[in-house]
Motif scaffolding. Structure first.
Motif: not given
Lengths: 275, 297, 292
Positions: B125-126, B129, B122
């Motif tokens: 994830f950023g 991206n 999690d």
């Protein structure tokens, strides 16, 4: 005058799957018409205690008596008619589609006649200052207003005990103030009403009749606010702060300025100092 | 050049509706690099709307928000002008992915943004991206999880089995892992108890000390007093000013700002109101105030 | 912030707003059925639908239904139109009036085009009717009406109250969940998710970043809601009184008569339409122009 016991908690023990005791032999009594606050830092067991009192959880051992009746599966229906609970999240306890529908929800469950219901809803909406918002939907209300509606719904049922389960922790300062004051006026209007507030707002605790502090699953203190918060150092040890008024008073008393213990507000202290 | 500039920023909801609502109106001010700014104001004063213009979630109806070299605006006149002057390409004004890497944004109840199977995934994830390589993202995620106080035993746990406070810290780690130069937090401490609140705020302070510019939206004046070096007040969609926290709370007309004054300043006000004789305006903490109070008696 | 939902209740005080929701519910169903009745040839169909459009338009004006939001809702019909046209183009059914003949087994017919138009008008009228109901009636009142219609089912021990309460709770939580969804989307966008970009797999992936947190929050909400309801003495199998009840007044009676009058006229026309030959079919007319 003999005080009448309304809630009795006896040797309560509770743990979750990991067997670590969340509540360890907790016993206390609450008397009719008292306003008791229950405080403690996160993990002290206070939210578990709140869940046990409202029978969301069942104790592993020990008993809870409400007006002498043991809280269990058989008695819960009857006991629900004595206790109202205001929960933490204002959105998730707003059941009706408008303010009046929400206040009426409990009354509908009790089969109150429609005519009577209208009167009661109006009366209690006025009591909590929400009479101008009867037709409003929850989305149009602030958190504090939603909590006031929840309180009106409980007051309308004419219950003996109200439990506030961290009812102000999700509100903005304005909302916190609204609810704090509402509890006090409620108590003034109906001294028979017993209020238990599980909170981390020490300012609210200071205004109550009695404070019970939980620490690591045990009762750490159980006394009037002035006594409980007396020792700032001791409070710090169990990760709690003391009310600001007391900080001022403590500092002043170190310099030999003694403020009388009846004075409980910042305003009062300022007034006293200016005399 | 300032880090962040607001130029006549306005935002209107439901423009053509009877429910038209001017959330912010002609906002002008700058935030400097490495500031720790608190944005305060009553519920509905426009705080949340304003910060959402910082990374292009909302585009100002009028005026523009400038973050470093990025411009955020939905004002057609301004877009036309910028394109005409060849300063920006039209596509640059519509693509916010680079900007969003620079501006980390933590929303209210950030625990409700977790969705991966493991905590580590999690947090990664950023960064992924935003173009970090797998290895890089993992390094960064581990580093940030440690920074928020979650050790290696947490990495492979499901985020959904954590406690509320832990989830919130995972969410914050997920934002700072992209290495933003600005961190915006919208009421990050709502629903936490005083200790949980302090943990989060101390963490933010640490991030600030490492060189990140911080903007925090809050209702809690203790936070403002103890953490921020500047405070910005919004009221009824308008900007009222930027100042030092102590300056704000000492203002004589603080009532008109519709804010909850911290108890210390309340006490000072009451003393003044009841006609306390000595000059207490210099005292900005309890100890020095008590000193003045006890001298006389 | 209140989110803008299609056909959301608008708090005006028109006569349509004040009508009994049971009547409105009945009228909605009746008019929908009428819209879907057969009326013989295309002239008849479009005359009847034209009259119904006028009536429904009038009701919208009286009920102060927002035309702009109505037209916005129609924009989603474009997909439908394209789909129907493609369908018609590839699988043309036999008709009597050819537009163009590509070869001997592939011909496009006017009939099909009119068919598409006919379906479209029916759909638009259906949408209009639904929007009239939802924008002039509180969701709660619709639930009450529904509950009333379900009353006979009580005889077979069907828990009608549970059904109506469930619906009203769902309606009550729609705006709350929309706000929540909006917040989660903003949070994920800030983490670099672009909900508009990407193809199939990328889209699915970005949607999961919204759906999972939303479900988690839904479950915790419903948990708390159930506890709060129980704490306030709710028992699904016990009788409850009603805070609000519906009153059928003379206004409703008049409205009911009007609706029934219109309906019976249309139904009569529908039954007789196969035998009415006074109108020349519109399709003949178009065909006539084309052949000139």
């Amino acid at each position: 005058m003999e005080k009448e016991k309304i809630i009795e908690v006896k040797d309560l023990i509770f743990y979750y799957e990991d067997k670590k005791k969340v509540l360890d032999n907790v016993s206390f009594e609450i008397y009719k018409g008292e306003y008791v606050t229950l405080i403690g830092h996160n993990g002290s067991g206070k939210s578990t205690l709140a869940k046990l009192l409202s029978y969301i959880l069942e104790p592993i051992d020990g008993k809870i008596y409400i007006e002498g009746e043991e809280l269990n599966e058989n008695s819960i229906k009857n006991i629900r008619s004595k206790i109202g609970i205001v929960f933490q999240n204002p959105d998730n306890q707003f059941i009706g589609s408008t303010v009046e529908d929400d206040i009426a929800f409990g009354l509908e469950n009790r089969n109150v006649k429609q005519q009577e219901m209208r009167k009661i809803v109006k009366e209690f909406a006025t009591k909590v200052g929400m009479d101008k918002f009867l037709n409003k939907e929850p989305e149009e209300l602030s958190g504090g207003q939603k909590q006031r509606v929840a309180i009106a719904g409980i007051l309308a049922l004419n219950l003996k005990i109200i439990i506030f389960d961290e009812a102000t922790s999700m509100l903005d300062p304005e909302g916190v103030e609204e609810i704090r004051n509402l509890i006090l006026t409620m108590k003034k209007e109906n001294p028979e009403l017993t209020v238990i507030s599980i909170t981390h707002d020490i300012e609210e605790a200071y205004l109550s009749d009695r404070v019970i502090i939980l620490n690591e699953g045990k009762i750490y203190k159980n006394d009037v606010p002035n006594e409980v918060f007396k020792d700032e150092e001791e409070m710090r040890k169990i990760e709690l702060d003391i009310p600001f008024v007391l900080k001022i008073k403590n500092e002043l008393s170190k310099r030999n300025i003694i403020v009388p213990s009846e004075i409980k507000t910042i305003e009062g202290v300022a007034k006293f100092l200016c005399q | 050049m300032s880090m962040i500039e607001f130029h006549h920023v306005s935002f209107v909801y439901n423009k053509k509706d009877p429910n038209r609502y001017d959330a912010i109106n002609d906002i002008n001010f700058n935030i400097e690099e490495n500031d720790f700014v608190a944005l305060v104001g009553k519920t509905g004063s426009g705080k949340s709307t304003l910060i959402q213009t910082l990374n292009g979630l909302l585009l100002p109806s009028k005026g523009y928000t400038k973050v470093k070299d990025f411009i955020v605006t939905g004002d057609k006149e301004i877009i036309k002008k910028l394109v005409k002057e060849k300063k920006y390409k039209k596509t640059e004004l519509k693509n916010f992915s680079k900007l969003r890497k620079e501006v980390g944004m933590v929303f209210q109840f950030p625990e409700y943004q977790l969705f991966s199977e493991t905590v580590l995934k999690d947090v990664m994830f950023g960064p992924k991206n935003f173009g970090f390589k797998e290895k890089e993202a993992e390094e960064k995620a581990k580093e940030c999880l440690k920074k928020v106080g979650l050790d290696a035993s947490y990495f492979n746990r499901s985020p959904f089995e954590l406690s509320g406070g832990e989830k919130r810290r995972v969410a914050i780690a997920g934002i700072i892992a992209s290495n933003p130069s600005i961190l915006v937090l919208d009421e990050p401490t709502v629903g936490l108890d005083p200790n949980g609140r302090k943990e989060i705020l101390d963490l933010v302070k640490k991030i600030h000390q490492e060189g990140t510019t911080i903007i925090i939206v809050t209702h809690d004046m203790e936070t403002v007093m103890n953490y921020a070096n500047k405070v910005i007040v919004l009221k009824d969609s308008k900007y009222l000013g930027m100042m030092k926290p102590s300056e704000l709370f000492n203002k004589d007309d603080i009532e008109t700002y519709s804010l909850e004054v911290p108890p210390f300043y309340k006490f000072k006000r009451y003393l003044k109101e009841y006609g306390y004789k000595k000059d207490i305006s210099e005292a900005n903490d309890l100890a020095s105030l008590i000193n003045i109070l006890s001298e006389e008696k | 912030m209140r989110s803008d939902i299609l056909g959301k209740y608008t708090p005006y005080n028109s006569i349509i707003h004040r009508l009994d929701p049971r009547l409105k519910f009945f009228a909605l169903i009746l008019l929908m059925v009428i819209v879907f009745l057969p009326f013989g040839n295309y002239t008849n169909r479009f005359i009847v639908l034209g009259i119904l459009t006028l009536i429904i338009g009038l009701i919208m004006v009286i009920g102060r239904v927002s035309f702009s939001s109505f037209f916005r809702s129609l924009s989603s019909l474009w997909m439908m139109v394209i789909f129907l046209l493609i369908f018609m183009f590839f699988i043309p059914t036999k008709g009597d009036y050819p537009i163009y003949s590509f070869n001997e087994n592939y011909t496009l017919y006017w009939d099909n085009l009119l068919q598409v138009a006919h379906i479209l008008v029916r759909l638009i009228l259906m949408i209009a009717l639904t929007i009239i109901l939802t924008s002039t009636t509180l969701p709660m009142d619709i639930t009450y009406a529904l509950d009333w219609y379900l009353t006979p089912l009580k005889l077979v021990k069907f828990p009608t109250q549970v059904v109506s309460l469930t619906i009203s709770l769902a309606l009550r939580f729609i705006p709350t969940l929309l706000n929540e969804a909006n917040r989660i989307m903003n949070a994920q966008k800030s983490r670099g998710v672009d909900y508009n970009k990407g193809f199939f797999m990328a889209k699915i992936k970005s949607i999961t970043t919204l759906i999972i947190p939303l479900l988690v929050s839904c479950f915790s909400r419903s948990d708390e809601l159930a506890i709060a309801m129980e704490a306030r003495g709710y028992d699904p199998y016990k009788h409850r009184t009603r805070y609000k009840s519906l009153k059928f007044s003379y206004k409703d009676l008049i409205a009911l008569l009007i609706i029934i009058l219109i309906a019976s006229m249309v139904i009569t026309f529908s039954i007789c339409s196969s035998t009415i030959s006074g109108f020349d079919d519109i399709i003949n007319f178009i065909w006539g122009i084309k052949t000139i």
